[in-house]
Design a protein around this motif. Structure first.
Motif, mmCIF file in Angstrom:
data_model
loop_
_atom_site.group_PDB
_atom_site.id
_atom_site.type_symbol
_atom_site.label_atom_id
_atom_site.label_comp_id
_atom_site.label_asym_id
_atom_site.label_seq_id
_atom_site.Cartn_x
_atom_site.Cartn_y
_atom_site.Cartn_z
ATOM 1 N N GLU A 37 12.096 -1.247 -2.319
ATOM 2 C CA GLU A 37 11.715 -0.001 -1.809
ATOM 3 C C GLU A 37 12.576 0.773 -1.716
ATOM 4 O O GLU A 37 12.373 2.112 -1.884
ATOM 5 N N TYR B 4 -5.451 -10.260 1.700
ATOM 6 C CA TYR B 4 -5.932 -10.108 0.179
ATOM 7 C C TYR B 4 -5.925 -11.344 -0.456
ATOM 8 O O TYR B 4 -4.924 -12.233 -0.275
ATOM 9 N N ASN C 75 1.629 -2.540 -3.254
ATOM 10 C CA ASN C 75 1.497 -3.739 -2.430
ATOM 11 C C ASN C 75 0.238 -3.829 -1.894
ATOM 12 O O ASN C 75 -0.005 -3.358 -1.123
ATOM 13 N N HIS C 76 -0.558 -4.916 -2.347
ATOM 14 C CA HIS C 76 -2.241 -5.030 -1.934
ATOM 15 C C HIS C 76 -2.011 -5.547 -0.418
ATOM 16 O O HIS C 76 -2.849 -5.484 0.294
ATOM 17 N N TYR C 77 -0.807 -6.266 -0.067
ATOM 18 C CA TYR C 77 -0.995 -6.984 1.290
ATOM 19 C C TYR C 77 -0.652 -5.869 2.418
ATOM 20 O O TYR C 77 -1.103 -6.122 3.577
ATOM 21 N N VAL C 78 -0.246 -4.527 2.047
ATOM 22 C CA VAL C 78 0.003 -3.618 3.002
ATOM 23 C C VAL C 78 -1.235 -3.036 3.358
ATOM 24 O O VAL C 78 -1.610 -2.920 4.707
ATOM 25 N N LYS C 79 -2.269 -2.838 2.500
ATOM 26 C CA LYS C 79 -3.509 -2.251 2.833
ATOM 27 C C LYS C 79 -4.626 -3.343 3.507
ATOM 28 O O LYS C 79 -5.290 -2.970 4.159
ATOM 29 N N ASN C 80 -4.174 -4.451 2.761
ATOM 30 C CA ASN C 80 -5.386 -5.567 3.333
ATOM 31 C C ASN C 80 -4.495 -6.741 3.464
ATOM 32 O O ASN C 80 -3.982 -7.372 2.491
ATOM 33 N N PRO C 81 -4.160 -7.165 4.685
ATOM 34 C CA PRO C 81 -3.249 -8.485 4.977
ATOM 35 C C PRO C 81 -3.931 -9.584 4.521
ATOM 36 O O PRO C 81 -3.141 -10.693 4.202
ATOM 37 N N ASP D 3 5.739 4.417 -7.184
ATOM 38 C CA ASP D 3 5.571 3.403 -6.265
ATOM 39 C C ASP D 3 4.984 2.446 -6.643
ATOM 40 O O ASP D 3 3.888 2.027 -7.272
#
Length: 152
Positions: A49, A69, A61-67, A58
């Motif tokens: 980061e 995922y 990270n899909h886990y930030v938007k959708n935990p 950038d």
């Protein structure tokens, strides 16, 4: 049955989303190196980061938007439905219908038929008073032997 499944064709784009499948898009500038792992790929997330600004883009990270995922799509709604469909078809269709299909396959190698035929012949020979197996398995009068070398 296929005619019924064809009615579901308009629903497929809704479930799969706008991407229509998986698409891999590079977000970095093309270089002469191939796709080998670099040291920056192996560093922890906190270090990465800090270096995101130095690389010029950038990381997504899909886990930030959708935990929750599941790896099917970036959209949480589409991702959840694709996961449900994959598990439904993977478990229900493959395991349940697959094992049912294998169970109801015809007799492999005709083993059951051979057993029934042998039992039928044993009952017939016992009822006729014949031995179960003759000492001459084949009828000797029907066997054609080759001529001996000196008898030509």
């Amino acid at each position: 049955m296929l005619s019924r499944l064809s009615r579901l064709a308009p629903l497929v784009p809704r479930v799969l989303g706008n991407n229509g499948g998986l698409r891999f898009v590079s977000q970095s500038q093309p270089s002469s190196s191939t796709g080998s792992a670099t040291l920056s790929d192996l560093q922890p997330a906190a270090v990465q980061e800090e270096e995101e600004d130095s690389r010029g883009h950038d990381e997504v990270n899909h886990y930030v938007k959708n935990p929750d995922y599941h790896g099917f799509s970036a959209d949480p709604y589409v991702d959840e439905w694709n996961m449900r469909l994959a598990f439904f078809f993977g478990v229900s269709v493959a395991l349940v219908f697959g094992t049912t299909f294998v169970h109801y396959l015809p007799d492999y190698g005709m083993r059951q038929w051979a057993r029934r035929e042998a039992e039928r012949l044993v009952k017939h020979r016992e009822a006729s008073g014949l031995p179960l197996i003759d000492e001459n398995y084949y009828d000797c009068s029907k066997i054609v032997l080759p001529a001996a070398e000196g008898q030509e």
